[in-house]
Design a protein around this motif. Structure first.
Motif, PDB file in Angstrom:
ATOM      1  N   UNK A 207      -9.502  -2.233  -7.871  1.00  0.00           N
ATOM      2  CA  UNK A 207      -9.768  -3.553  -7.296  1.00  0.00           C
ATOM      3  C   UNK A 207      -8.469  -4.180  -6.791  1.00  0.00           C
ATOM      4  N   UNK A 208      -7.390  -4.002  -7.527  1.00  0.00           N
ATOM      5  CA  UNK A 208      -6.102  -4.550  -7.092  1.00  0.00           C
ATOM      6  C   UNK A 208      -5.682  -3.959  -5.750  1.00  0.00           C
ATOM      7  N   UNK A 209      -5.877  -2.655  -5.594  1.00  0.00           N
ATOM      8  CA  UNK A 209      -5.505  -2.008  -4.333  1.00  0.00           C
ATOM      9  C   UNK A 209      -6.345  -2.560  -3.183  1.00  0.00           C
ATOM     10  N   UNK A 212      -5.052  -5.922  -2.273  1.00  0.00           N
ATOM     11  CA  UNK A 212      -3.752  -5.833  -1.613  1.00  0.00           C
ATOM     12  C   UNK A 212      -3.854  -5.314  -0.186  1.00  0.00           C
ATOM     13  N   UNK A 213      -4.747  -4.352   0.053  1.00  0.00           N
ATOM     14  CA  UNK A 213      -4.742  -3.714   1.380  1.00  0.00           C
ATOM     15  C   UNK A 213      -6.112  -3.250   1.842  1.00  0.00           C
ATOM     16  N   UNK A 214      -7.170  -3.801   1.287  1.00  0.00           N
ATOM     17  CA  UNK A 214      -8.498  -3.473   1.774  1.00  0.00           C
ATOM     18  C   UNK A 214      -8.902  -2.029   1.495  1.00  0.00           C
ATOM     19  N   UNK A 215      -9.962  -1.605   2.154  1.00  0.00           N
ATOM     20  CA  UNK A 215     -10.487  -0.262   1.932  1.00  0.00           C
ATOM     21  C   UNK A 215      -9.554   0.813   2.469  1.00  0.00           C
ATOM     22  N   UNK A 218      -7.318   1.568  -0.306  1.00  0.00           N
ATOM     23  CA  UNK A 218      -7.963   2.348  -1.357  1.00  0.00           C
ATOM     24  C   UNK A 218      -7.975   3.829  -1.002  1.00  0.00           C
ATOM     25  N   UNK A 219      -8.222   4.156   0.273  1.00  0.00           N
ATOM     26  CA  UNK A 219      -8.224   5.555   0.705  1.00  0.00           C
ATOM     27  C   UNK A 219      -6.848   6.185   0.568  1.00  0.00           C
ATOM     28  N   UNK A 220      -5.811   5.376   0.782  1.00  0.00           N
ATOM     29  CA  UNK A 220      -4.458   5.931   0.800  1.00  0.00           C
ATOM     30  C   UNK A 220      -3.782   5.912  -0.570  1.00  0.00           C
ATOM     31  N   UNK A 221      -4.110   4.932  -1.416  1.00  0.00           N
ATOM     32  CA  UNK A 221      -3.355   4.758  -2.663  1.00  0.00           C
ATOM     33  C   UNK A 221      -4.203   4.975  -3.907  1.00  0.00           C
ATOM     34  N   UNK A 272       2.104   2.042   3.620  1.00  0.00           N
ATOM     35  CA  UNK A 272       1.454   0.867   3.063  1.00  0.00           C
ATOM     36  C   UNK A 272       1.588  -0.322   3.970  1.00  0.00           C
ATOM     37  N   UNK A 273       0.738  -1.270   3.800  1.00  0.00           N
ATOM     38  CA  UNK A 273       0.735  -2.492   4.586  1.00  0.00           C
ATOM     39  C   UNK A 273       1.741  -3.464   4.001  1.00  0.00           C
TER      40      UNK A 273
END
Length: 545
Positions: A207-209, A212-215, A218-221, A272-273
């Motif tokens: 949820x934190x990811x 922080x940077x949307x879906x 989540x795919x990347x991290x 990352x964003x």
């Protein structure tokens, strides 16, 4: 003497509805009308006093004394902890070492999603394990701002992360308190809670990811989120079931941080964003990497050691204080007394424990933080004038948050003393077998009001056991559900919202934070209710000790 009346209107449903009006008004003012938290809290407090006087027939003096005791509890220990935690941060800013700390985290990973997981979840869990009472939110929020997050996002992430560790926070105090008020074995309560909250620990980093940077994030991290959450959950489960309850979150926090650091040796997330404070774009004008694009000063090992020193001092001091022999010695200095003029009994004629005020001036977490701050000032070579000036800035920064915290706890004490809280609890407890679904809601509600899972357990622990007996359910399961549900109320507690907002300079925007974290709470609470219900059925009943 005032004796509580559990059903003043002769209809438990209507009595509970009226009893809940102060809280309903408070959350509507915050979330819908965006009223400043300090003003919404004062309005809620005034309404709770009116309900106590008009509906419950509580004498004016008793209601005002209950509010005074709640405000005093908000001042000490709650604000005493938060003020000193943020003061230590101000010292690192004054000395210039907070920039060193920020650069050190950037070196661990230049990805803000990974930084957010390590700082908000792992480091925040360690602070929760040692101090609790808002200190993790305050410290982690300002650290996240320092690594480049906007104040709103930093406070939101810190609040959401402050969930799974709460059940064993402040060296296991919620579980210890629950055992005392329910007269159930502490080992059983710890084990049962340890078979509920680790589920949250696995999910929260994901949820934190997303926050922080949307879906895309989540795919990347997702590997970092998985390793952090899973390692924390496994250690939390093992310590809760087989180790000392006081060390549960300390061990889980350290292992989860180490696991992420080990992962980073063999894996790096895709770009990352990066986000700049105030919303400005990163230097490359888009999503690419990170907070370390520009040339950074070279920090010596001594500089880095000093930057981490205040937090190592905090960990060291709280670890020493947690030693049973030291805790017993310091505990002898604690002063406990009946709050003057407050004479309240339950409907059964038993004196309420809340009328006893505990002044642990030396053993309290705030005092430990204050001493740690003085030691940190020496290590960082901050002069006496700068030390005093930093304390003054901290008090000014938290002026409105202080009003909010004191007003919310005054409201909670009025509701508890008058019987308003007990009325709402009785309504839920009267639902029979369906109570297993509602049981975590009681804990969630108690923590949302008081800002403390420990207070929620004090408030509803005995009620959970009584309701469990009446419904033929496991008393250990229902009591533990109070703790596990309570951890999810922490993020929406007006007290914690005020602390998070005040720490990053967003005083007055607590309603905005409330709306952001409410989504996470709305997702997790039904999941916990479903888990507890399934643990009453043959499907998961094997999990109950």
């Amino acid at each position: 003497m005032y004796q509580q009346v559990p059903d003043p209107l002769g209809n438990l449903g209507w009595s509970a509805l009226v009893a809940g009006l102060p809280l309903l008004v408070l959350f509507v003012l915050l979330g819908v009308f965006r009223v400043r938290a300090w003003l919404a809290s004062l309005i809620g407090l005034a309404l709770s006093i009116l309900v106590a006087l008009i509906v419950y027939g509580m004498p004016v003096g008793q209601a005002l004394n209950a509010a005074a005791e709640g405000a005093a509890f908000g001042l000490f220990p709650a604000l005493w902890i938060v003020v000193n935690a943020i003061w230590i941060y101000q010292l690192t800013v004054t000395s210039g070492h907070f920039d060193v700390l920020r650069r050190s985290f950037a070196k661990i990973s230049d990805d803000q999603r990974v930084q957010g997981i390590i700082i908000a979840f792992s480091f925040g869990a360690l602070l929760e394990a040692l101090a609790g009472f808002g200190a993790p939110v305050a410290i982690c929020a300002v650290m996240l701002v320092a690594v480049g997050l906007s104040p709103v996002k930093a406070a939101t992430v810190a609040l959401i992360a402050n969930t799974a560790p709460v059940a064993y926070g402040a060296v296991g105090l919620p579980i210890i308190t629950l055992a005392r008020v329910t007269d159930l074995p502490m080992d059983d309560l710890s084990a049962m809670t340890g078979r509920q909250v680790p589920v949250l620990a696995v999910l929260v980093p994901f949820v934190l990811v997303v926050v922080l940077d949307g879906w895309r994030g989540l795919k990347q991290a997702w590997p970092a989120a998985l390793v952090c959450g899973l390692s924390f959950a496994v250690v939390q489960f093992l310590m809760a079931n087989y180790g000392p309850v006081q060390l549960t979150d300390i061990a889980a926090a350290l292992v989860s941080a180490a696991a992420v650091l080990a992962l980073l040796r063999v894996w790096r997330p895709e770009g990352g964003k990066a986000e700049r404070i105030g919303g400005e774009s990163p230097p490359d004008g888009g999503g690419g990497v990170t907070t370390s694009v520009r040339a950074q000063p070279v920090d010596t090992r001594t500089d880095v050691a000093k930057a981490f020193a205040p937090y190592l001092v905090i960990i060291g001091f709280f670890s020493v204080v947690a030693i049973p022999a030291v805790a017993d010695l310091l505990g002898r200095t604690t002063i406990t007394f009946a709050w003057p003029g407050l004479h309240v009994t339950s409907a059964d004629g038993e004196p309420l424990s809340l009328i006893q005020y505990k002044f642990d001036w030396l053993a309290g977490g705030g005092t430990v933080l204050f001493i740690a701050g003085l030691v940190s000032a020496v290590i960082l070579k901050v002069g006496r004038r700068e030390v005093v000036s930093a304390y003054g800035r901290t008090l000014h920064q938290l002026r409105t948050a202080s009003v909010t915290v004191m007003a919310v706890l005054a409201l909670a004490y009025v509701m508890n003393a008058s019987g308003q809280t007990a009325t709402m609890g009785l309504l839920l407890a009267g639902t029979g077998a369906f109570f297993s679904v509602l049981s975590p809601l009681l804990g969630w509600f108690g923590t949302a009001v008081t800002g403390s899972d420990t207070s929620s357990n004090s408030l509803f622990g005995a009620l959970q056991v009584s309701a469990a007996h009446g419904a033929g359910l496991s008393d250990t399961l229902m009591a533990s559900a109070n703790t596990s549900g309570g951890v999810l109320g922490k993020m929406i507690s007006p007290q914690n919202l005020a602390i998070g907002a005040g720490a990053v300079g967003l005083a007055g925007r607590e309603g905005e934070l409330f709306r952001k974290v409410l989504v996470a709470s709305a997702i997790f609470v039904p999941m916990m209710c479903l888990l507890v219900y399934l643990q009453t059925t043959p499907l998961l009943s094997w999990m109950v000790p």
